[in-house]
Design a protein around this motif. Structure first.
Motif, PDB file in Angstrom:
ATOM      1  N   ARG A  15     -39.314 -14.835  11.764  1.00  0.00           N
ATOM      2  CA  ARG A  15     -39.996 -15.291  10.552  1.00  0.00           C
ATOM      3  C   ARG A  15     -39.450 -14.570   9.327  1.00  0.00           C
ATOM      4  O   ARG A  15     -39.110 -15.187   8.333  1.00  0.00           O
ATOM      5  CB  ARG A  15     -41.505 -15.055  10.653  1.00  0.00           C
ATOM      6  N   THR A  16     -39.353 -13.256   9.423  1.00  0.00           N
ATOM      7  CA  THR A  16     -38.848 -12.478   8.292  1.00  0.00           C
ATOM      8  C   THR A  16     -37.409 -12.860   7.983  1.00  0.00           C
ATOM      9  O   THR A  16     -37.038 -13.046   6.818  1.00  0.00           O
ATOM     10  CB  THR A  16     -38.952 -10.972   8.602  1.00  0.00           C
ATOM     11  N   LEU A  19     -37.229 -16.313   6.235  1.00  0.00           N
ATOM     12  CA  LEU A  19     -37.693 -16.239   4.844  1.00  0.00           C
ATOM     13  C   LEU A  19     -36.672 -15.555   3.948  1.00  0.00           C
ATOM     14  O   LEU A  19     -36.422 -16.005   2.831  1.00  0.00           O
ATOM     15  CB  LEU A  19     -39.038 -15.518   4.774  1.00  0.00           C
ATOM     16  N   LEU A  31     -40.980 -24.601  -0.201  1.00  0.00           N
ATOM     17  CA  LEU A  31     -41.604 -24.356   1.090  1.00  0.00           C
ATOM     18  C   LEU A  31     -42.989 -24.970   1.101  1.00  0.00           C
ATOM     19  O   LEU A  31     -43.785 -24.719   0.207  1.00  0.00           O
ATOM     20  CB  LEU A  31     -41.735 -22.853   1.368  1.00  0.00           C
ATOM     21  N   SER A  33     -46.179 -24.739   3.277  1.00  0.00           N
ATOM     22  CA  SER A  33     -46.700 -23.917   4.365  1.00  0.00           C
ATOM     23  C   SER A  33     -48.202 -24.117   4.543  1.00  0.00           C
ATOM     24  O   SER A  33     -48.880 -24.641   3.664  1.00  0.00           O
ATOM     25  CB  SER A  33     -46.417 -22.436   4.099  1.00  0.00           C
ATOM     26  N   VAL A  38     -47.205 -18.421   5.623  1.00  0.00           N
ATOM     27  CA  VAL A  38     -46.474 -17.524   4.726  1.00  0.00           C
ATOM     28  C   VAL A  38     -47.509 -16.713   3.947  1.00  0.00           C
ATOM     29  O   VAL A  38     -47.851 -17.019   2.810  1.00  0.00           O
ATOM     30  CB  VAL A  38     -45.539 -18.309   3.784  1.00  0.00           C
ATOM     31  N   TYR A  42     -45.194 -11.639   5.117  1.00  0.00           N
ATOM     32  CA  TYR A  42     -44.209 -12.714   4.988  1.00  0.00           C
ATOM     33  C   TYR A  42     -44.134 -13.211   3.546  1.00  0.00           C
ATOM     34  O   TYR A  42     -43.060 -13.503   3.038  1.00  0.00           O
ATOM     35  CB  TYR A  42     -44.528 -13.857   5.950  1.00  0.00           C
ATOM     36  N   ILE A  46     -40.751 -12.842   0.174  1.00  0.00           N
ATOM     37  CA  ILE A  46     -40.167 -13.799  -0.781  1.00  0.00           C
ATOM     38  C   ILE A  46     -40.786 -13.715  -2.178  1.00  0.00           C
ATOM     39  O   ILE A  46     -40.313 -14.356  -3.103  1.00  0.00           O
ATOM     40  CB  ILE A  46     -40.286 -15.244  -0.255  1.00  0.00           C
TER      41      ILE A  46
END
Length: 81
Positions: A15-16, A19, A31, A33, A38, A42, A46
């Protein structure tokens, strides 16, 4: 680039990485989500690259579906950069 539920089936490590990759693409990335996807660490990955956030809410009104768009990101009134 538009990515819907970008982290849906990924483990924490990936996941990291995903991103970070999306945040440093050099072109616009949108994105879409969920409210649990996110968030927290997380979102922090970003956050410096976020220009704007919007919340799309779906509601039934008299049997007709309607989506509304407001500024913000789920429980945050705005994402701080």
């Amino acid at each position: 680039m538009v990515v819907d539920t970008p982290l849906a089936r990924l483990d924490r490590e990936h996941r990291t990485g995903v991103l970070k990759h999306l945040a440093h693409r050099g072109e616009q990335v949108i994105l879409l989500s969920t409210n649990t996807e996110v968030v927290d660490r997380y979102l922090d990955v970003i956050r410096p690259n976020i220009l704007a956030t919007y919340l799309i809410e779906y509601k039934l009104d008299g049997g007709i579906g309607c989506s509304t768009v407001t500024e913000g990101y789920f429980n945050e009134s705005e994402v701080k950069t």
